[in-house]
Motif scaffolding. Structure first.
Motif, PDB file in Angstrom:
ATOM      1  N   THR A   1       0.821  -1.206   0.000  1.00 10.12           N
ATOM      2  CA  THR A   1       0.000   0.000   0.000  1.00 10.12           C
ATOM      3  C   THR A   1       0.859   1.262   0.000  1.00 10.12           C
ATOM      4  O   THR A   1       0.603   2.192  -0.767  1.00 10.12           O
ATOM      5  CB  THR A   1      -0.951  -0.001   1.222  1.00 10.12           C
ATOM      6  OG1 THR A   1      -1.750  -1.185   1.169  1.00 10.12           O
ATOM      7  CG2 THR A   1      -1.840   1.218   1.232  1.00 10.12           C
TER       8      THR A   1
ATOM      9  N   ALA B   1      -3.940   5.495   4.760  1.00 11.35           N
ATOM     10  CA  ALA B   1      -4.517   4.152   4.613  1.00 11.35           C
ATOM     11  C   ALA B   1      -4.631   3.510   5.987  1.00 11.35           C
ATOM     12  O   ALA B   1      -3.858   3.812   6.901  1.00 11.35           O
ATOM     13  CB  ALA B   1      -3.651   3.305   3.693  1.00 11.35           C
TER      14      ALA B   1
ATOM     15  N   SER C   1      -9.232  -2.323   7.574  1.00 12.75           N
ATOM     16  CA  SER C   1     -10.647  -2.420   7.935  1.00 12.75           C
ATOM     17  C   SER C   1     -11.114  -3.832   7.600  1.00 12.75           C
ATOM     18  O   SER C   1     -11.521  -4.113   6.469  1.00 12.75           O
ATOM     19  CB  SER C   1     -11.466  -1.378   7.171  1.00 12.75           C
ATOM     20  OG  SER C   1     -12.830  -1.502   7.496  1.00 12.75           O
TER      21      SER C   1
ATOM     22  N   PHE D   1     -10.052  -5.636   4.340  1.00  7.25           N
ATOM     23  CA  PHE D   1      -9.766  -4.608   3.349  1.00  7.25           C
ATOM     24  C   PHE D   1      -8.759  -3.591   3.869  1.00  7.25           C
ATOM     25  O   PHE D   1      -8.569  -3.441   5.070  1.00  7.25           O
ATOM     26  CB  PHE D   1     -11.054  -3.860   2.973  1.00  7.25           C
ATOM     27  CG  PHE D   1     -12.057  -4.723   2.276  1.00  7.25           C
ATOM     28  CD1 PHE D   1     -12.049  -4.838   0.891  1.00  7.25           C
ATOM     29  CD2 PHE D   1     -12.995  -5.438   2.991  1.00  7.25           C
ATOM     30  CE1 PHE D   1     -12.965  -5.646   0.237  1.00  7.25           C
ATOM     31  CE2 PHE D   1     -13.915  -6.252   2.353  1.00  7.25           C
ATOM     32  CZ  PHE D   1     -13.900  -6.355   0.970  1.00  7.25           C
TER      33      PHE D   1
ATOM     34  N   GLU E   1      -8.344   0.450   3.528  1.00  8.51           N
ATOM     35  CA  GLU E   1      -9.061   1.644   3.110  1.00  8.51           C
ATOM     36  C   GLU E   1      -8.070   2.770   2.884  1.00  8.51           C
ATOM     37  O   GLU E   1      -7.230   3.044   3.749  1.00  8.51           O
ATOM     38  CB  GLU E   1     -10.078   2.068   4.179  1.00  8.51           C
ATOM     39  CG  GLU E   1     -11.206   1.083   4.345  1.00  8.51           C
ATOM     40  CD  GLU E   1     -12.219   1.498   5.402  1.00  8.51           C
ATOM     41  OE1 GLU E   1     -13.351   1.009   5.316  1.00  8.51           O
ATOM     42  OE2 GLU E   1     -11.872   2.301   6.301  1.00  8.51           O
TER      43      GLU E   1
ATOM     44  N   ILE F   1      -8.070   6.658   2.403  1.00  6.38           N
ATOM     45  CA  ILE F   1      -8.972   7.776   2.649  1.00  6.38           C
ATOM     46  C   ILE F   1      -8.379   9.043   2.052  1.00  6.38           C
ATOM     47  O   ILE F   1      -7.220   9.377   2.300  1.00  6.38           O
ATOM     48  CB  ILE F   1      -9.223   7.967   4.164  1.00  6.38           C
ATOM     49  CG1 ILE F   1      -9.949   6.752   4.739  1.00  6.38           C
ATOM     50  CG2 ILE F   1     -10.058   9.214   4.435  1.00  6.38           C
ATOM     51  CD1 ILE F   1      -9.071   5.761   5.367  1.00  6.38           C
TER      52      ILE F   1
ATOM     53  N   GLY G   1     -13.279  -4.279  -4.649  1.00  4.82           N
ATOM     54  CA  GLY G   1     -13.347  -3.236  -3.631  1.00  4.82           C
ATOM     55  C   GLY G   1     -14.549  -2.345  -3.832  1.00  4.82           C
ATOM     56  O   GLY G   1     -15.554  -2.755  -4.402  1.00  4.82           O
TER      57      GLY G   1
ATOM     58  N   GLU H   1     -16.606   4.962  -1.758  1.00  7.41           N
ATOM     59  CA  GLU H   1     -17.756   5.599  -1.137  1.00  7.41           C
ATOM     60  C   GLU H   1     -17.406   7.010  -0.703  1.00  7.41           C
ATOM     61  O   GLU H   1     -16.244   7.324  -0.454  1.00  7.41           O
ATOM     62  CB  GLU H   1     -18.201   4.801   0.097  1.00  7.41           C
ATOM     63  CG  GLU H   1     -18.665   3.405  -0.234  1.00  7.41           C
ATOM     64  CD  GLU H   1     -18.967   2.585   1.012  1.00  7.41           C
ATOM     65  OE1 GLU H   1     -18.559   2.996   2.115  1.00  7.41           O
ATOM     66  OE2 GLU H   1     -19.615   1.545   0.860  1.00  7.41           O
TER      67      GLU H   1
ATOM     68  N   SER I   1     -17.910   9.571   2.280  1.00  3.87           N
ATOM     69  CA  SER I   1     -18.172   9.463   3.705  1.00  3.87           C
ATOM     70  C   SER I   1     -18.471  10.840   4.277  1.00  3.87           C
ATOM     71  O   SER I   1     -17.760  11.796   3.993  1.00  3.87           O
ATOM     72  CB  SER I   1     -16.931   8.871   4.384  1.00  3.87           C
ATOM     73  OG  SER I   1     -17.069   8.876   5.773  1.00  3.87           O
TER      74      SER I   1
ATOM     75  N   VAL J   1     -13.590   7.150   0.571  1.00  6.05           N
ATOM     76  CA  VAL J   1     -12.936   5.957   1.088  1.00  6.05           C
ATOM     77  C   VAL J   1     -12.863   4.934  -0.040  1.00  6.05           C
ATOM     78  O   VAL J   1     -13.889   4.450  -0.526  1.00  6.05           O
ATOM     79  CB  VAL J   1     -13.708   5.371   2.294  1.00  6.05           C
ATOM     80  CG1 VAL J   1     -13.016   4.111   2.808  1.00  6.05           C
ATOM     81  CG2 VAL J   1     -13.842   6.413   3.397  1.00  6.05           C
TER      82      VAL J   1
ATOM     83  N   ARG K   1     -11.858   1.313  -0.871  1.00  6.39           N
ATOM     84  CA  ARG K   1     -11.677   0.045  -0.166  1.00  6.39           C
ATOM     85  C   ARG K   1     -11.146  -0.984  -1.151  1.00  6.39           C
ATOM     86  O   ARG K   1     -11.774  -1.224  -2.193  1.00  6.39           O
ATOM     87  CB  ARG K   1     -13.015  -0.392   0.419  1.00  6.39           C
ATOM     88  CG  ARG K   1     -12.951  -1.542   1.378  1.00  6.39           C
ATOM     89  CD  ARG K   1     -14.272  -1.751   2.115  1.00  6.39           C
ATOM     90  NE  ARG K   1     -14.556  -0.625   2.995  1.00  6.39           N
ATOM     91  CZ  ARG K   1     -15.529   0.263   2.806  1.00  6.39           C
ATOM     92  NH1 ARG K   1     -16.323   0.174   1.772  1.00  6.39           N
ATOM     93  NH2 ARG K   1     -15.714   1.237   3.649  1.00  6.39           N
TER      94      ARG K   1
END
Length: 182
Positions: free
Chosen positions: A32, A98, A101, A104, A106, A108, A158, A161, A163, A172, A174
């Motif tokens: 990541t 990151a 979650s 996953f 996430e 952000i 993934g 979304e 938020s 976010v 995912r």
């Protein structure tokens, strides 16, 4: 303007490939932190055109199972939107970090702009959708970036979304964690 037009054409072509079922996904395991760092220069350059700076925490040790080119495309779309809508925000900062979650990772992306009304959270992911406020303010773009980004995220197992977080916009992304069965 040439860069903006080039980005628009990239989005239209990518969206067209997905719609026709010709999109090729190159999903692989990736760190990541490295994935974020590979995009840093391009993201910073786009934000700089709007007087914004990037604060990115790329220290996340987790690995994702993702198409790295698609993730870069998604991140650029999110940063491009921040540059359009949060250009006069205070502080003039866009943050990326990151976190884990469940199964996953996430990623952000948040800014300090005017935000997105909760009533628009579902509609902004529709192709060619622009809110009434955006259309009235004549923001550049055709309303394709978020629709494309969500489809790219979902093709990898993934999601993307919006938020609610008070002031500013927060997205976010995912992505499935590498080595974890979904």
């Amino acid at each position: 303007e040439a860069d903006r037009l080039s980005h628009l054409v990239e989005n239209v072509l990518a969206f067209s490939r997905i719609e026709r079922g010709n999109a090729r996904s190159n999903v692989r395991d990736a760190a990541t932190g490295s994935l974020l760092e590979e995009s840093r220069e391009r993201l910073e350059a786009r934000l700089a055109t709007a007087g914004l700076v990037l604060e990115m925490d790329s220290s996340c040790p987790l690995r994702v199972r993702a198409d790295t080119a698609a993730v870069e495309h998604i991140l650029f779309n999110l940063i491009d939107n921040a540059a359009k809508y949060a250009a006069n925000s205070e502080p003039p900062v866009v943050k990326i970090h990151a976190r884990e979650s469940g199964r996953f990772v996430e990623i952000i992306v948040s800014d300090h702009g005017p935000g997105i009304p909760e009533s628009e959270h579902g509609r902004i992911f529709r192709a060619f959708h622009k809110s009434a406020r955006e259309a009235a303010e004549s923001k550049p773009g055709v309303g394709l970036g978020l629709a494309l980004s969500r489809r790219l995220a979902r093709e990898q197992g993934g999601d993307l979304e919006c938020s609610g977080m008070g002031k500013g916009a927060c997205f976010v992304l995912r992505l499935p964690m590498a080595g974890v069965a979904l």
